[in-house]
Structures are given as structure tokens and as C-alpha cells.
Design an enzyme around this catalytic site. Structure first.
Site, PDB file in Angstrom:
ATOM      1  N   ASP A  27      10.417 -13.904  -8.447  1.00  0.00           N
ATOM      2  CA  ASP A  27      11.008 -12.935  -7.542  1.00  0.00           C
ATOM      3  C   ASP A  27      11.411 -11.732  -8.407  1.00  0.00           C
ATOM      4  O   ASP A  27      11.333 -11.783  -9.630  1.00  0.00           O
ATOM      5  CB  ASP A  27      12.203 -13.542  -6.797  1.00  0.00           C
ATOM      6  CG  ASP A  27      12.524 -12.751  -5.529  1.00  0.00           C
ATOM      7  OD1 ASP A  27      12.077 -11.594  -5.422  1.00  0.00           O
ATOM      8  OD2 ASP A  27      13.229 -13.275  -4.652  1.00  0.00           O
TER       9      ASP A  27
HETATM   10  C1  BGC Z   1      12.982 -10.473  -2.453  1.00  0.00           C
HETATM   11  C2  BGC Z   1      11.567 -10.951  -2.222  1.00  0.00           C
HETATM   12  C3  BGC Z   1      10.639  -9.773  -2.122  1.00  0.00           C
HETATM   13  C4  BGC Z   1      10.782  -8.941  -3.388  1.00  0.00           C
HETATM   14  C5  BGC Z   1       9.866  -7.739  -3.427  1.00  0.00           C
HETATM   15  C6  BGC Z   1      13.075  -9.509  -3.613  1.00  0.00           C
HETATM   16  O1  BGC Z   1      14.342  -8.960  -3.703  1.00  0.00           O
HETATM   17  O2  BGC Z   1      13.821 -11.579  -2.666  1.00  0.00           O
HETATM   18  O3  BGC Z   1      11.492 -11.734  -1.058  1.00  0.00           O
HETATM   19  O4  BGC Z   1       9.323 -10.195  -1.926  1.00  0.00           O
HETATM   20  O5  BGC Z   1      12.127  -8.493  -3.503  1.00  0.00           O
HETATM   21  O6  BGC Z   1      10.280  -6.784  -2.526  1.00  0.00           O
END
Ligand code: BGC
Length: 756
Positions: free
Chosen positions: A270
Site C-alpha cells: 500500500d
Molecule cells: C489506500 C489504497 C489505495 C492507495 C493508492 C492508499 O492510501 O489505502 O487503497 O489503493 O492509497 O491510492
């Protein structure tokens, strides 16, 4: 440049390969991957394992503006950049670009919770294909979705991006979504792996869970999705599990995911800050997102110093190349920037039609019988309808059909005085919100407070309208959990006053009241559900939402959605409420603090219906529940065994007066054995086609012996006990219509490698 090199340079352009001093440089796609790897420098390998960096994407060096991330390109080896973009309710990219008059809006599909409420895997696959098509046609390679964490607690701020409190339903719906998206030749990233069940301090908190609950609840859905849909990528979560960051956990990312489950794709992090880079590479976290140059340096130094083995690096690089080779960007797909929005809007509407749940319908209040009278449409949400949640799960959509518009489109007439009252109120609220935007929390920004309406004004509306419809809306999103207090889990005093006054005034003149819940997660219903005549749980139904709710209100569509989670009587009835940051008041992170630094999943297996059903606790609405405008009869359930698989057939007949679809749910009760087990667990489900009155369908549900297993920690094995099993087939976990039994003659044991 001398003549020789000029010729070489020319040849390399013509052939698409680079040739230096007579040696052809291997090219991805043309030469074996191992050859490409051997031609890579250590720096190039390290770069490939680290994303391009978010600042580059949002500033100048983007390919698709607003995409969440990219991988790096190495042109000399024929390796292009790939583009990764959110998210679960559709593609999230910037709708506008500098110096470009064209818009890049995407379709706002219903939230994940609504999609799972359809219990219709074919339909979810169709939605996935439409989402995947937008990913492809907008020049992206991977959709950062679906989200599939378990609804451990009703207040998790991201539950709307997830499917259910049940792992089987989660896994099956996720697999359908992945199969749909990937049918378009683009990838998915099932997320957040794993046990990311709260947002408060999500990047530091440790989810402390027993091996059994992990395996049976928090990992099971991922296991099903991996085995049934082969997602190109998996996103490791921000949190720790039992003290170890998921991204640094070899047992999770290699022993379990790859050795036990046979996963072949890549794992990306993530969107974290720096973590232990060496541990991540070793653990089998192939790609670090969004990517920082320090991580590249760390990999290079660690290999040079011997701290990190080059074979770990090469293993991850190989998986990255295998991933890149599948992408549209590698295949030079000529994208149009012009997806078929019209057909996607109709898929959106169709899916919302099937995922909306009818919770109450006394005296057949719905569908509304007449169009001659006017609807008194209350609730700020009716005019400011929420199509989805906030954060990376939000989509930049071109429009949202609110309920007022949807009802008008369906031919209903709205009481004009109330209509203009709310329009003016919202306009005034907007003035405040615009000024406060940036200073106040984003959920307040998206959700204006309900208007105050004096009882006499409501009495007048009861006289000049035929029926009242009131919408209550709730929003939430990434980074924050919801609150158990008024205005979130509970209705506000003002909302409750309006509901009481509207029901009192309308009932006094024999007129009905319908409540529409435009929410992303569970709210309290037990204390007020007796007041209105009908309740529609519309969730956040995407950009066509108002039309979909109107389809249900008018009866153009017979509701067939069912709950994928329990609606408890009160928040404190939920076992995990004892260990969840529902009282979070903004205090600082503290490793030693309960629910802040760590969260003990003390409730073990007792999540949702597994708890309420086993211990016979009353609920407001049970798991699997949802009404229809017709009735269904269940008959002639039979079970057949073939090898390790079981097939259950049941005949479902539409016994009412209108056409409808029914979801049949199959629960198993295991014989008493060494381990304590939930009284009933969902092991299969099926949805009928649209059955005409009097029409029957034989639906088939399947499961196998291993699906019945529980995880025995002492043996590190899945065990299916021998003995007599009960199959309950029903319309909800509390509405069993057919029961059959079967015997398992010999115990089944499957040992696993990993220990998390
Ligand atoms: C989120 C993810 C997301 C990523 C990219 C993160 O903060 O937890 O679910 O895909 O950002 O935007």
C-alpha cells in the site's frame, strides 16, 4: 559517432532492439525473461522493485494524470512503465488535465458493499468488465481494487469499499470482480492484504489475531479470490499482523500466499512511507509503492554488503517482468480515452437495482401505487445524494442522479414547496461549506447537516402530499473510522425529530412514510424502525443512484438485494466493539495503547452472524436478510456427493404476484468435535433468474469437504471432522426453509506450511 555505431544505432531502431558492439541486448517479450534479467544492472533491478514516486505522477512525468502510481521504465531492455490507478467503485483519475479541454470522467459504480448485496456473481463480473474497460481505454494497466477486508466492526471507515462480514461471500464476489476486470486484459490488486480492519492509525497499528481467526475469517476471502481468479497483483496492507508489518512478513507473502495457495502474481505495498526495505524484498513484496529513491539505494547497498541476497532480488524482478509483459502498455494498446459511458451507466443502474435491499414493507407500502399524488421528499440526502464514499474509493464522475431527480425521471411529482425549501437550504449550506472547506473534516464537507423543520410545516405537507419519503445519508472514507455517536452510527436528534414528526403527521391522515438509507456502512435502526412503513437500504448506489432507488419505489424493479452483514440492535452488542477505536478522540499514536498501537481481536471467530446466531442474540436485521415484492417457496432439497464435492439442488418457486429474483443461502452446521464452531456458516449461495409468478427454478449450490474444515492451530492443519453435518438452506441466516443431513465418514486433514 563513427559509421559503425551509426549503423548499429539505426539497426537497433529498426529492430526495436539495442545492439552494442555486436551483442544484442535482450528485449522483454522478445527474449526469455531470464536473459533480460541477466542483462540488467543491479541499479536497474532495484529500480524495478520501487515505484516511480507519486510526486512525479501528479506533477510532470505522468502518463495518466491522477493515477495513483507507476512502475519505472527501462527503455534499453524494452521495459515500459505501467500505470496503477484506484479503485473499488471504478477508475479514479483526474477528470481534467492542464491545457486540455477534454474531460476524463469515469463511471461512478455502486460501492463494493452494494455490489456484494446483489449476491449475483455474474452481475458483479459484468460490472468488473465495465470497470476494466475504463481502465483499458484510459490507458491504465491495473485497477487498485477490489478491496476485500472483512467487516469486523460496523464502524470501520472503509467498510463501504469492502464486501461483507463473511469470508466466503467476500471471496466469491471478489473473484467475480477480478475475473470481470481482468477479462479486459488489465490487472487488479486485491487489497488490503490482510487484516486491515480499522483506519485509525492504520499505518502503525498491529492487528493481534489468533491463527484460527486469521485463517478462517481474515485470510479466507483472499484465498478464494487467489485460487478462483488469479489477480495480477495483491496489495499488502499498511498495518502489522501480530507485530509484523504485512509487507515485511515472509510467512504471509511467501509461505502462505505462494507456497500454500500457489499465487503467481506480484505483491505491491500500500502507499507507505519508508519501511524495512530489505525485509520487504526478502518477504516477497515485489513492488514498493508509491516508491522512493532511498529504497532503490537501500536495495543496491544491501545486495553489495551481502545483507540481501541477489536471488531474492532476481526472484522479485522476474515476477515484475512477468507482470509487465501482460499489461496493455507493454502490448502498446492503442487506447481511445473514450470508454462507452452509456452502456456503463446502464450496467451501473442495473447493478444498483439488484443490490438495494428492502428492509421493511408493511402493508405493501411499496411499490407506491399511485402517481397522481405528490411525494413529500424530506432529507438533505434526497437532494444531495451520496453516490459513493471518500478517499481513494471515490471516483470523479460526470454526474450523480439524486433521488429527487430519479423520482421525477420515473414520473413522480414532488411536493414543490418542500422541494424548493431543501434546494434553498442546500444552497445556503454550500456557502458555508465552501468557506470552511479545508478547515473542516472532509466527511462534513460532503454531508451537509439535516435541515430543521418545524412540526406545523410538516403537518401541512401531510395534507398536500400523498406519501412521505425521507433520506438519511452517511459518508465515510479512508484514514478515519466512523463514530458510534449521533450523526454517524446513530441518527441525530434532528433526524429523529423529523422522522417522528413526519410519521405522526402522515399517519394521522392515513398516509405512508418511506425511509431511504443512503449510507456506506451499518447504522443503528432498532430504535426507530417501527416508525416508518417501509425502509429501503440504498447504500451509496453510484452515479445512477436516484434512478435505481426510483426503480424500486415505482416497482419497475423488484428488490432482490440481501444483507451481507448483520445490523445489530446496538453497537455494544457487537463483540469487536470492546476492541475497536470507537471512542477515538484524536489522541497521539502510542504503541502501548489498546486499539491505537494494537488491536486485540479477542472476539476470535465471533464476528457478525457467527456470533449472533450461535449465542441466540437478537439483532435488528440478520445477515442474508432482504424482502421482495413477491414470495418464494423452497422445496425438494437434495444432496449428491461426487468425490470430495457436494452438490445441493433446491427448487425455488415464485409464489407471489410479480416477477422476482431470490437469493438462496446454504449454511452448514458441523458435528460437535474438538474445536468449538459457529452454529451455522455460509458455504454456498445462488441467485435465481427473474422468476415469473408461478415459475420455478432448480438452483444448484456446491461445496467440497475442505470447505467444511476448521483450522486447528495445534496441528497447523485444516481439519474436516467426521460425523453428521446439517445443511440449512434459507432466505436469511434466520429464515431456514429446507434442511438436509449428510455424513462424513473419514476425517480430512490438510497441513499448511505457513504460520503467521
Ligand atoms: C489506500 C489504497 C489505495 C492507495 C493508492 C492508499 O492510501 O489505502 O487503497 O489503493 O492509497 O491510492
Amino acid at each position: 559517432m563513427n559509421k559503425f555505431f551509426v549503423i548499429l544505432f539505426f539497426l537497433s531502431i529498426v529492430s526495436g532492439s539495442s545492439i552494442i558492439a555486436g551483442n544484442k541486448i535482450p528485449q522483454l517479450g522478445k527474449d526469455p525473461i531470464n536473459k533480460v534479467i541477466s542483462a540488467m544492472t543491479l541499479e536497474e533491478k532495484a529500480q524495478l522493485l520501487v515505484g516511480l514516486g507519486q510526486s512525479k505522477i501528479t506533477n510532470t512525468d505522468y502518463i495518466v494524470s491522477g493515477a495513483a502510481g507507476m512502475t519505472i521504465s527501462i527503455p534499453r531492455l524494452g521495459i515500459p512503465s505501467t500505470v496503477e490507478a484506484d479503485g473499488p467503485a471504478g477508475l479514479r483519475i483526474d477528470p481534467r488535465r492542464a491545457d486540455d479541454s477534454k474531460t476524463y470522467y469515469c463511471t461512478g459504480f455502486p460501492i463494493a458493499t452494494l455490489l456484494s448485496s446483489t449476491w449475483n456473481t455474474d452481475l458483479v463480473k459484468e460490472v468488473g468488465a465495465a470497470m476494466g474497460n475504463e481502465v483499458l481505454e484510459y490507458g491504465c494497466d491495473v485497477l487498485l481494487a477490489p478491496g476485500m477486508n472483512i467487516h469486523r466492526n460496523p464502524l470501520c471507515g472503509r467498510n463501504f469499499e469492502y464486501y461483507s462480514e463473511d469470508p466466503l461471500l467476500t471471496g466469491k464476489i471478489a473473484a467475480a470482480m477480478v475475473n470481470g476486470v481482468q477479462s479486459q486484459g488489465v490487472g487488479t490488486s486485491i487489497k488490503h492484504f490482510a487484516a486491515n480492519n480499522q483506519e485509525t492509525f492504520r499505518t502503525q497499528n498491529s492487528s493481534n489475531i489468533s491463527q484460527r481467526a486469521l485463517r478462517e475469517l481474515y485470510l479466507k476471502g483472499f484465498e478464494i479470490a487467489v485460487k478462483e481468479s488469479h489477480p495480477w497483483t495483491i496489495m499488502s496492507s499498511y498495518n502489522k499482523i501480530n507485530g509484523v508489518y504485512t509487507q515485511e512478513d515472509y510467512s504471509l507473502l511467501t509461505s502462505l500466499l505462494r507456497e500454500d495457495w500457489g499465487y503467481k502474481g506480484i505483491v505491491m505495498t500500500d502507499w507507505t512511507d519508508l519501511r524495512n526495505t530489505i525485509s520487504q524484498v526478502h518477504a516477497g513484496n515485489d513492488l514498493m509503492m508509491p516508491g522512493k529513491s532511498d529504497q532503490v539505494k537501500e536495495i543496491v547497498l544491501a545486495v553489495k554488503s551481502g545483507e540481501l541476497s541477489i536471488s531474492d532480488v532476481d526472484r522479485n524482478v522476474k515476477r515484475m517482468l512477468e507482470f509487465i509483459i501482460k499489461t496493455p502498455r507493454f502490448k502498446k494498446y492503442n487506447y481511445t480515452n473514450d470508454p462507452d459511458f452509456k452502456s456503463h451507466a446502464s450496467i451501473t443502474r442495473k447493478s444498483a437495482d439488484e443490490g438495494i435491499i428492502l428492509l421493511k414493507n408493511d402493508d405493501n407500502t411499496l411499490p407506491l401505487k399511485t402517481e397522481s399524488g405528490k411525494i413529500a421528499l424530506f432529507g438533505v440526502g434526497s437532494y444531495n445524494f451520496l453516490a459513493g464514499g471518500t478517499g481513494s474509493g471515490n471516483v470523479h464522475k460526470a454526474y450523480v442522479i439524486n433521488l429527487a431527480q430519479g423520482l421525477k425521471n420515473a414520473g413522480f411529482e414532488l411536493q414543490p414547496k418542500l422541494n424548493s425549501f431543501y434546494e434553498k437550504y442546500i444552497e445556503a449550506e454550500d456557502v458555508q461549506i465552501k468557506e470552511l472547506n479545508g478547515k473542516s473534516a472532509w466527511w462534513q464537507v460532503f454531508m451537509p447537516e439535516e435541515a430543521k423543520i418545524i412540526p406545523e410545516y410538516i403537518e401541512n405537507r401531510a395534507k398536500d402530499s400523498e406519501v412521505a419519503v425521507i433520506t438519511f445519508s452517511r459518508s465515510s472514507g479512508e484514514g478515519f473510522d466512523r463514530h458510534k455517536t449521533e450523526g454517524d452510527f446513530l441518527l441525530t436528534k434532528n433526524e429523529r425529530n423529523i422522522l417522528e414528526n413526519v410519521t405522526k403527521s402522515f399517519h394521522a391522515v392515513n398516509k405512508k412514510v418511506v425511509v431511504v438509507l443512503n449510507i456506506g456502512g451499518v447504522i443503528e435502526t432498532a430504535s426507530w424502525k417501527n416508525l416508518p412503513d417501509a425502509i429501503i437500504l440504498a447504500w451509496q448506489p453510484g452515479q445512477e443512484g436516484g434512478n435505481s432507488v426510483a426503480d424500486i419505489i415505482k416497482g419497475n424493479v423488484n428488490p432482490s438485494g440481501k444483507l451481507t452483514m448483520t445490523f445489530p440492535v446496538s453497537y455494544s452488542d457487537v463483540p469487536s466493539s470492546k476492541n475497536f477505536p470507537s471512542d477515538y478522540q484524536g489522541e497521539k499514536f502510542n504503541t502501548d495503547k489498546k486499539d491505537i498501537g494494537y488491536t486485540d481481536y479477542d472476539e476470535g471467530l465471533w464476528i457478525g452472524y457467527r456470533y449472533f446466531n450461535t449465542f441466540d442474540k437478537s439483532v435488528s436485521y440478520p445477515f442474508g436478510y432482504g424482502l421482495s415484492y413477491t414470495t418464494f417457496d423452497y422445496a425438494a432439497a437434495k444432496i449428491k456427493k461426487s468425490g470430495k464435492s457436494y452438490t445441493v439442488d433446491v427448487k425455488i418457486t415464485n409464489t407471489g404476484k410479480v416477477a422476482g429474483k431470490e437469493v438462496a443461502e446454504l449454511y452448514i452446521s458441523a458435528p460437535k468435535g474438538k474445536l468449538e464452531k459457529p452454529a451455522m456458516e455460509l458455504k454456498s449461495f445462488a441467485k435465481t433468474k427473474l422468476l415469473q409468478p408461478g415459475e420455478s427454478e432448480m438452483v444448484t449450490m456446491t461445496f467440497n469437504l475442505l470447505d467444511l474444515a476448521s483450522f486447528d492451530e495445534s496441528l497447523n492443519s485444516w481439519i474436516t471432522d467426521k460425523g453428521k453435518y446439517k445443511v440449512s438452506i434459507g432466505s436469511s441466516v434466520q429464515d431456514v426453509r429446507q434442511t438436509i443431513f449428510f455424513d462424513v465418514k473419514t476425517m480430512l486433514k490438510e497441513k499448511v506450511k505457513a504460520k503467521i
